[in-house]
Motif scaffolding. Structure first.
Motif, PDB file in Angstrom:
ATOM      1  N   UNK A  45       0.841  -1.194   0.000  1.00 21.95           N
ATOM      2  CA  UNK A  45       0.000   0.000   0.000  1.00 21.95           C
ATOM      3  C   UNK A  45       0.882   1.251   0.000  1.00 21.95           C
ATOM      4  N   UNK A  46       0.360   2.308  -0.567  1.00 18.52           N
ATOM      5  CA  UNK A  46       1.107   3.570  -0.634  1.00 18.52           C
ATOM      6  C   UNK A  46       1.517   4.052   0.758  1.00 18.52           C
ATOM      7  N   UNK A  47       0.639   3.903   1.741  1.00 22.26           N
ATOM      8  CA  UNK A  47       0.959   4.369   3.094  1.00 22.26           C
ATOM      9  C   UNK A  47       2.107   3.568   3.699  1.00 22.26           C
ATOM     10  N   UNK A  48       2.150   2.273   3.412  1.00 20.81           N
ATOM     11  CA  UNK A  48       3.242   1.435   3.918  1.00 20.81           C
ATOM     12  C   UNK A  48       4.566   1.814   3.260  1.00 20.81           C
ATOM     13  N   UNK A  49       4.544   2.018   1.942  1.00 21.76           N
ATOM     14  CA  UNK A  49       5.762   2.443   1.247  1.00 21.76           C
ATOM     15  C   UNK A  49       6.236   3.781   1.788  1.00 21.76           C
ATOM     16  N   UNK A  50       5.319   4.698   1.983  1.00 18.92           N
ATOM     17  CA  UNK A  50       5.666   6.019   2.507  1.00 18.92           C
ATOM     18  C   UNK A  50       6.338   5.902   3.873  1.00 18.92           C
ATOM     19  N   UNK A  51       5.809   5.036   4.721  1.00 19.18           N
ATOM     20  CA  UNK A  51       6.385   4.830   6.052  1.00 19.18           C
ATOM     21  C   UNK A  51       7.805   4.267   5.947  1.00 19.18           C
ATOM     22  N   UNK A  52       8.014   3.299   5.072  1.00 22.28           N
ATOM     23  CA  UNK A  52       9.335   2.694   4.924  1.00 22.28           C
ATOM     24  C   UNK A  52      10.339   3.672   4.309  1.00 22.28           C
ATOM     25  N   UNK A  53       9.887   4.481   3.362  1.00 19.19           N
ATOM     26  CA  UNK A  53      10.756   5.506   2.774  1.00 19.19           C
ATOM     27  C   UNK A  53      11.159   6.532   3.829  1.00 19.19           C
ATOM     28  N   UNK A  54      10.240   6.861   4.715  1.00 26.08           N
ATOM     29  CA  UNK A  54      10.545   7.816   5.787  1.00 26.08           C
ATOM     30  C   UNK A  54      11.619   7.270   6.716  1.00 26.08           C
ATOM     31  N   UNK A  55      11.574   5.978   7.026  1.00 23.86           N
ATOM     32  CA  UNK A  55      12.594   5.355   7.874  1.00 23.86           C
ATOM     33  C   UNK A  55      13.963   5.461   7.195  1.00 23.86           C
ATOM     34  N   UNK A  56      14.008   5.128   5.905  1.00 27.93           N
ATOM     35  CA  UNK A  56      15.274   5.199   5.162  1.00 27.93           C
ATOM     36  C   UNK A  56      15.786   6.633   5.051  1.00 27.93           C
ATOM     37  N   UNK A  57      14.865   7.569   4.869  1.00 29.94           N
ATOM     38  CA  UNK A  57      15.251   8.978   4.745  1.00 29.94           C
ATOM     39  C   UNK A  57      15.787   9.509   6.081  1.00 29.94           C
ATOM     40  N   UNK A  58      15.100   9.194   7.176  1.00 25.93           N
ATOM     41  CA  UNK A  58      15.569   9.645   8.498  1.00 25.93           C
ATOM     42  C   UNK A  58      16.952   9.093   8.822  1.00 25.93           C
ATOM     43  N   UNK A  59      17.233   7.871   8.367  1.00 27.90           N
ATOM     44  CA  UNK A  59      18.539   7.258   8.622  1.00 27.90           C
ATOM     45  C   UNK A  59      19.612   7.794   7.684  1.00 27.90           C
ATOM     46  N   UNK A  60      19.215   8.577   6.676  1.00 27.74           N
ATOM     47  CA  UNK A  60      20.172   9.143   5.741  1.00 27.74           C
ATOM     48  C   UNK A  60      20.604   8.178   4.650  1.00 27.74           C
ATOM     49  N   UNK A  61      19.885   7.072   4.494  1.00 27.23           N
ATOM     50  CA  UNK A  61      20.242   6.060   3.501  1.00 27.23           C
ATOM     51  C   UNK A  61      19.743   6.447   2.114  1.00 27.23           C
ATOM     52  N   UNK A  62      18.600   7.128   2.075  1.00 24.89           N
ATOM     53  CA  UNK A  62      18.085   7.656   0.810  1.00 24.89           C
ATOM     54  C   UNK A  62      17.835   9.148   0.968  1.00 24.89           C
ATOM     55  N   UNK A  63      17.767   9.828  -0.164  1.00 23.69           N
ATOM     56  CA  UNK A  63      17.421  11.246  -0.171  1.00 23.69           C
ATOM     57  C   UNK A  63      16.186  11.418  -1.047  1.00 23.69           C
ATOM     58  N   UNK A  64      15.456  12.471  -0.785  1.00 25.96           N
ATOM     59  CA  UNK A  64      14.245  12.755  -1.548  1.00 25.96           C
ATOM     60  C   UNK A  64      14.318  14.177  -2.079  1.00 25.96           C
ATOM     61  N   UNK A  65      13.946  14.332  -3.344  1.00 22.23           N
ATOM     62  CA  UNK A  65      13.844  15.660  -3.933  1.00 22.23           C
ATOM     63  C   UNK A  65      12.480  15.784  -4.584  1.00 22.23           C
ATOM     64  N   UNK A  66      11.985  16.984  -4.600  1.00 22.32           N
ATOM     65  CA  UNK A  66      10.675  17.229  -5.204  1.00 22.32           C
ATOM     66  C   UNK A  66      10.889  17.826  -6.584  1.00 22.32           C
ATOM     67  N   UNK A  67      10.224  17.221  -7.556  1.00 17.88           N
ATOM     68  CA  UNK A  67      10.224  17.745  -8.924  1.00 17.88           C
ATOM     69  C   UNK A  67       8.780  18.024  -9.296  1.00 17.88           C
TER      70      UNK A  67
END
Length: 109
Positions: A45-67
């Motif tokens: 589900x989109x909400x589950x993916x969003x939660x997992x992406x947030x964990x990775x982002x907080x840990x600094x493993x991934x970055x997010x940019x808005x286009x």
């Protein structure tokens, strides 16, 4: 007071310890992807993916940019891709006697 290195390593491995997070990192090895592409490649589900992406982002493993209206994720460092490759190699070595999984691991390389 600083955290001991072994504790920091354990925290990194805890962060990586979820199948959706590992799949995201595998998908991002080939370059940045928008959330919609990650969602179509991972059966969650989109909400589950969003939660997992947030964990990775907080840990600094991934970055997010808005286009525009699109959020694009990328590995924060090529070292993450190397870690994923090392993990495949280690699993291949450990599972050398298990033909089917070994073939799948080698197909991903």
């Amino acid at each position: 007071m600083s955290v001991p290195l072994y504790q920091a390593k354990a925290e990194l491995f805890r962060t990586l310890g979820h199948p959706v997070r590992i799949r995201v990192l595998e998908l991002l090895q080939d370059g940045p992807l928008p959330v919609r592409d990650l969602l179509s490649a991972i059966d969650v589900e989109a909400s589950s993916l969003s939660q997992q992406l947030a964990v990775l982002r907080r840990a600094g493993i991934v970055s997010a940019t808005r286009e525009g209206a699109t959020v694009v994720y990328a590995l924060s460092t090529p070292d993450v891709a190397r870690l994923m490759a090392a993990t495949r190699w280690i699993l291949a070595e450990l599972l050398a006697g298990q033909g089917e999984l070994l073939a799948e691991l080698r197909a991903e390389a």
